[in-house]
Design an enzyme around this catalytic site. Sequence first.
Site, PDB file in Angstrom:
ATOM      1  N   ASP A   2       0.824  -1.201   0.000  1.00 49.62           N
ATOM      2  CA  ASP A   2       0.000   0.000   0.000  1.00 49.62           C
ATOM      3  C   ASP A   2       0.862   1.255   0.000  1.00 49.62           C
ATOM      4  O   ASP A   2       2.045   1.238   0.375  1.00 49.62           O
ATOM      5  CB  ASP A   2      -0.921   0.015   1.225  1.00 49.62           C
ATOM      6  CG  ASP A   2      -2.263  -0.633   0.946  1.00 49.62           C
ATOM      7  OD1 ASP A   2      -2.515  -0.996  -0.214  1.00 49.62           O
ATOM      8  OD2 ASP A   2      -3.060  -0.783   1.891  1.00 49.62           O
ATOM      9  N   LYS A  40      -2.981   2.948  -2.361  1.00 49.19           N
ATOM     10  CA  LYS A  40      -4.359   3.148  -1.922  1.00 49.19           C
ATOM     11  C   LYS A  40      -4.352   4.290  -0.919  1.00 49.19           C
ATOM     12  O   LYS A  40      -3.947   4.138   0.229  1.00 49.19           O
ATOM     13  CB  LYS A  40      -4.947   1.894  -1.257  1.00 49.19           C
ATOM     14  CG  LYS A  40      -4.944   0.651  -2.120  1.00 49.19           C
ATOM     15  CD  LYS A  40      -5.996   0.703  -3.209  1.00 49.19           C
ATOM     16  CE  LYS A  40      -7.365   0.486  -2.663  1.00 49.19           C
ATOM     17  NZ  LYS A  40      -8.395   0.422  -3.713  1.00 49.19           N
ATOM     18  N   MET A  69      -9.991   9.058   7.837  1.00 45.02           N
ATOM     19  CA  MET A  69     -10.342   9.582   6.510  1.00 45.02           C
ATOM     20  C   MET A  69     -11.466  10.618   6.594  1.00 45.02           C
ATOM     21  O   MET A  69     -12.377  10.640   5.766  1.00 45.02           O
ATOM     22  CB  MET A  69     -10.729   8.434   5.568  1.00 45.02           C
ATOM     23  CG  MET A  69      -9.598   7.445   5.332  1.00 45.02           C
ATOM     24  SD  MET A  69     -10.109   5.954   4.427  1.00 45.02           S
ATOM     25  CE  MET A  69     -10.915   5.013   5.746  1.00 45.02           C
TER      26      MET A  69
END
Length: 272
Positions: free
Chosen positions: A47, A69, A190
């Site tokens: 990642d 990602k 996030m």
Amino acid sequence: MPAAIITSESQFHPGTVTLVGAGPGDPDLLTIKAAKAIAAATVLLVDDLVGDGVLAHASPSARIVYVGKRGGCKSTPQAFIEKLMIMAAREGEVVVRLKGGDPFIFGRGGEEVEHLREAGIAVQVINGITSGLAGLTSLGVPLTHRDHAHGVVFITGHAKPGITHESRGTDWQQLAATARDAKLTLVIYMGVSSAAQIQTDLLTGLPADTPLAIVQHASLPQQRHAVGTLGALTDTLAREGLGSPSVIVVGDVVRGIAAVAQPAGAQARRAA
């Protein structure tokens, strides 16, 4: 017949896949088992947020494939990543899917395990320290405390693509009321891009002076943080220039902690 998940006693064999939590970034926070898996891998699918220090555990002969990602950026399609894992395993490789934080906390690890099992690939999962834990711990603050928080909620501020505002999965207003009544700490992953809406909805159930901390690049040398209140969330983000990847922690556990009573700029200067 779907493959069974490998037991904890299993080693890392050709034709298998291991989902490894790389932790928040600091390679010293890897588990021993994670380091062993990385060293045994012949193929690593990595990642975007996995640091070079973590990859230092990899064999020099291992093939490293970067499958970035990161929220808000162009990412490798999930279906393509799953196809790569299956192909490599069927070719007899020892495959490690190296994921930031923990594979099963907003890492889509559950989806990957399901697809691998459906393809008949043996898979195991090795946990990693999630950034929501590492970030606040680095400031000397607990996520739970007998006097301030009876529980903790890990939640994403990034809705699944295609979900509208009206049908989004998280009812922030209801969550705010529950957090208030049950004395819960909220750890929001996030959430920077949706901070304005999250702030507005949380304020329907939580006081504006509810303390919060924002931690960017948790555990890394460039870690920065800011402490403020829920009512000033978006102002704090803008003033301190904090962006992704960050975790936002809301709750009374942040209140009155001397270890976090400094501005993000001071933290950044010390780290530099």
